[in-house]
Structure formats: C-alpha cells, structure tokens
Design a protein around this motif. Structure first.
Motif, PDB file in Angstrom:
ATOM      1  N   VAL A 171       0.897  -0.661   0.496  1.00 39.36           N
ATOM      2  CA  VAL A 171      -0.108   0.057   0.048  1.00 39.36           C
ATOM      3  C   VAL A 171       1.097   1.073   0.285  1.00 39.36           C
ATOM      4  O   VAL A 171       1.594   1.677   0.946  1.00 39.36           O
ATOM      5  CB  VAL A 171      -1.149  -0.053   1.424  1.00 39.36           C
ATOM      6  CG1 VAL A 171      -2.381   0.834   0.712  1.00 39.36           C
ATOM      7  CG2 VAL A 171      -1.865  -1.340   1.135  1.00 39.36           C
ATOM      8  N   SER A 172       0.926   2.169  -0.948  1.00 34.63           N
ATOM      9  CA  SER A 172       2.096   3.217  -1.067  1.00 34.63           C
ATOM     10  C   SER A 172       1.041   4.472  -1.474  1.00 34.63           C
ATOM     11  O   SER A 172      -0.103   4.406  -0.602  1.00 34.63           O
ATOM     12  CB  SER A 172       2.779   3.003  -2.805  1.00 34.63           C
ATOM     13  OG  SER A 172       3.420   3.845  -2.748  1.00 34.63           O
ATOM     14  N   SER A 173       1.681   5.256  -1.436  1.00 33.88           N
ATOM     15  CA  SER A 173       0.416   6.744  -2.347  1.00 33.88           C
ATOM     16  C   SER A 173       0.796   7.099  -3.596  1.00 33.88           C
ATOM     17  O   SER A 173       1.592   7.058  -3.433  1.00 33.88           O
ATOM     18  CB  SER A 173       1.062   7.207  -1.319  1.00 33.88           C
ATOM     19  OG  SER A 173       0.842   8.844  -1.337  1.00 33.88           O
ATOM     20  N   GLY A 174      -0.266   7.866  -4.240  1.00 29.31           N
ATOM     21  CA  GLY A 174       0.295   9.038  -5.178  1.00 29.31           C
ATOM     22  C   GLY A 174       1.185   9.696  -5.139  1.00 29.31           C
ATOM     23  O   GLY A 174       2.205  10.175  -5.945  1.00 29.31           O
ATOM     24  N   LEU A 175       1.679  10.802  -3.903  1.00 27.86           N
ATOM     25  CA  LEU A 175       2.841  10.688  -3.696  1.00 27.86           C
ATOM     26  C   LEU A 175       4.433  10.318  -3.881  1.00 27.86           C
ATOM     27  O   LEU A 175       5.550  10.682  -4.361  1.00 27.86           O
ATOM     28  CB  LEU A 175       3.068  11.290  -2.344  1.00 27.86           C
ATOM     29  CG  LEU A 175       2.007  12.712  -1.256  1.00 27.86           C
ATOM     30  CD1 LEU A 175       1.666  12.657  -0.167  1.00 27.86           C
ATOM     31  CD2 LEU A 175       2.316  13.810  -2.202  1.00 27.86           C
ATOM     32  N   GLY A 176       4.453   8.679  -4.056  1.00 27.19           N
ATOM     33  CA  GLY A 176       5.690   8.087  -5.018  1.00 27.19           C
ATOM     34  C   GLY A 176       5.469   8.258  -5.618  1.00 27.19           C
ATOM     35  O   GLY A 176       7.150   7.679  -5.922  1.00 27.19           O
ATOM     36  N   SER A 177       4.736   9.180  -7.032  1.00 29.75           N
ATOM     37  CA  SER A 177       5.447   8.829  -8.297  1.00 29.75           C
ATOM     38  C   SER A 177       6.141   9.733  -8.131  1.00 29.75           C
ATOM     39  O   SER A 177       5.392  11.420  -8.129  1.00 29.75           O
ATOM     40  CB  SER A 177       4.025   8.808  -8.667  1.00 29.75           C
ATOM     41  OG  SER A 177       3.824   9.467 -10.227  1.00 29.75           O
ATOM     42  N   LEU A 178       7.233   9.710  -8.471  1.00 28.28           N
ATOM     43  CA  LEU A 178       8.047  11.172  -9.322  1.00 28.28           C
ATOM     44  C   LEU A 178       8.034  11.652 -10.335  1.00 28.28           C
ATOM     45  O   LEU A 178       7.214  13.181  -9.909  1.00 28.28           O
ATOM     46  CB  LEU A 178       9.496  10.547  -8.577  1.00 28.28           C
ATOM     47  CG  LEU A 178      10.301   9.785  -8.071  1.00 28.28           C
ATOM     48  CD1 LEU A 178      11.720   9.686  -8.002  1.00 28.28           C
ATOM     49  CD2 LEU A 178      10.125  11.381  -6.794  1.00 28.28           C
ATOM     50  N   SER A 179       7.464  11.080 -11.815  1.00 30.45           N
ATOM     51  CA  SER A 179       6.555  11.402 -12.280  1.00 30.45           C
ATOM     52  C   SER A 179       5.662  12.622 -12.623  1.00 30.45           C
ATOM     53  O   SER A 179       5.395  13.372 -12.835  1.00 30.45           O
ATOM     54  CB  SER A 179       6.367  10.837 -13.224  1.00 30.45           C
ATOM     55  OG  SER A 179       7.428   9.760 -13.399  1.00 30.45           O
TER      56      SER A 179
END
Length: 257
Positions: free
Chosen positions: A156-164
């Motif tokens: 379970v991650s987060s959209g914040l983890g997307s550098l792009s």
C-alpha cells in the motif's frame, strides 16, 4: 515450482495484512475475510488487533506484528507456518506519516518535513516503518509465500510516491511532497519493483497501490475520501489473483512510477 503448486492448490486461502487494526488495512482485511480468506490481522497492539479481528468475524485472527521489531515478524511467521504452512497473500499496509508532535494539521506536518529542515531522526523513524519495515516483513514471509500455489504481495503506497506525477507542475498534490513521508513512499515503490523483478520468475506477483487522498489517522483524518472509498482500489488489487505483475495503480487507474 511443481512442488509448491501441489502444497496449497485447492486449499484454504491465507492472507496477512499488516497495520490491519484500523483504516485502509482494516477494510482490506475485512474484504478478504468476506471473500473466503483466513486473514491474519497484523497489529502492533495486541488488544487493538484482537478487537479488529472480532469485528471482522470468524475468518479473522489477530497476530502481534510490529514491522520495526524482527522478533514479532519471526513469531508471526512461525505461527502462520504452524497453523497453515503457507501464505497466499501478503499486504504490506502498515505505515506512518510522521513521528513528530501529534495533533498537528496536515499542512503543519508537511511544512515541518520539508527537505531543508526535516529532522533526520524523524526521517529515520518513518522510513524504518514505511521502507525497512516493508522489506523486513516481505523477507520474513517469503518462505511461506513460496509454498503457496500463486502467491502475491501488495504494497500500500501513495500517489505521492510517483516522481513522474509529482514533477508535473499541474499536479495538485505537488505541494504535499516531503522528505519524510512522500519520499518514503517513493522508496517503497522502488522496493516493490526490486521484489517484483526478482520474484517474477517464481510466479510471485508484487504490486503497489495507492488508496488516494483518504481520511485516515495518517493525515489526521484530513483526506478528502472516506476510508471505504479509499479502500476500493487496494481491495481490488488484493483480491485479483490473476492480475499482472509490477503495477502501480490508484483510484483512477494506472499511476506512473
């Protein structure tokens, strides 16, 4: 491969969800139990875990599990091994957003955790749970996952983890990216990819999923979506036994790594 398939084929589905005594983790555990899984409800606090498992029902069982304490991970793995001998699904849900003064607003937390002034002690504390904890749980449970017919790991991650996504000036959540929580989820995504690449030859699928901006204890309940809404995509991914490997998705579909 063949021996592993014979070991758990046509048997009871077994799942472990970390941080499952509340929030998104609880909703995932509940959905899995309602879909025929025996679910181990991982919780740092045994009493909170027992309460959650009772609320979920007969298919749920509490297990003490603190992702920062290897002894609890080993004990949980030994318990599952003794009772079932294998694990079909691991959901790495446990996470924290900060380790500072409680009761602060989301804005106050983000400002305190900016790269220029974030406390190294707080960075270490959050990463210990969100990054190193995910690694530790996965490594500890791998022997059990390898004994399942079609094993899966969901982080379970987060959209914040997307550098792009964060790098796009039009991204609305760009201002919330910080060195403590946001960067920890980027690192978690990298951990997801590392495990996915290594384990794909063993037919163990590893995926990351974002609940979206959900109102949970992580953000002092300041998210815009209810926990029920935010849990839909994690639940979908957790229940998808025939899905692809190495994906990163959110409520609106695929996300960029």
């Amino acid at each position: 491969m063949e021996n592993r398939k014979e070991s758990s084929a046509n048997k009871q589905l077994i799942a472990l969800v970390t941080g499952a005594n509340q929030g998104v983790g609880f909703q995932i555990a509940k959905a899995l139990a309602n879909n025929g899984y025996i679910v181990y409800v991982g919780s740092r606090n045994p009493e909170n875990g027992a309460k959650a498992a009772t609320e979920i029902g007969d298919n749920a069982q509490a297990v003490e599990l603190d992702v920062t304490k290897l002894a609890t991970l080993s004990a949980a793995a030994a318990h599952i091994a003794k009772e079932h001998g294998y694990l079909d699904l691991l959901v790495n849900n446990a996470g924290i957003s900060h380790a500072g003064k409680p009761g602060r607003t989301l804005q106050e937390v983000v400002q305190a955790n900016r790269a220029s002034k974030a406390s190294l002690d707080e960075v270490r504390t959050v990463w210990e749970t969100n990054v190193f904890g995910t690694i530790a749980v996965t490594q500890t449970m791998l022997p059990l996952l390898r004994k399942a017919s079609v094993a899966r790991i969901v982080n379970v991650s987060s959209g914040l983890g997307s550098l792009s996504w964060i790098a796009d000036p039009a991204t609305w959540e760009r201002e919330h990216f910080d060195l403590v929580y946001g960067a920890s989820k980027t690192a978690m995504n990298a951990v997801t990819m590392a495990f996915a690449l290594e384990l794909e030859k063993e037919n163990i699928k590893v995926n990351a999923v974002s609940p979206g901006f959900t109102a949970t204890a992580l953000n002092n309940f300041q998210g815009t979506d209810s926990v029920e809404v935010g849990s839909r995509e994690p639940i979908r991914v957790a229940l998808d036994t025939n899905g692809p490997n190495m994906t990163f998705t959110g409520p609106e579909g695929p996300l960029q790594w």
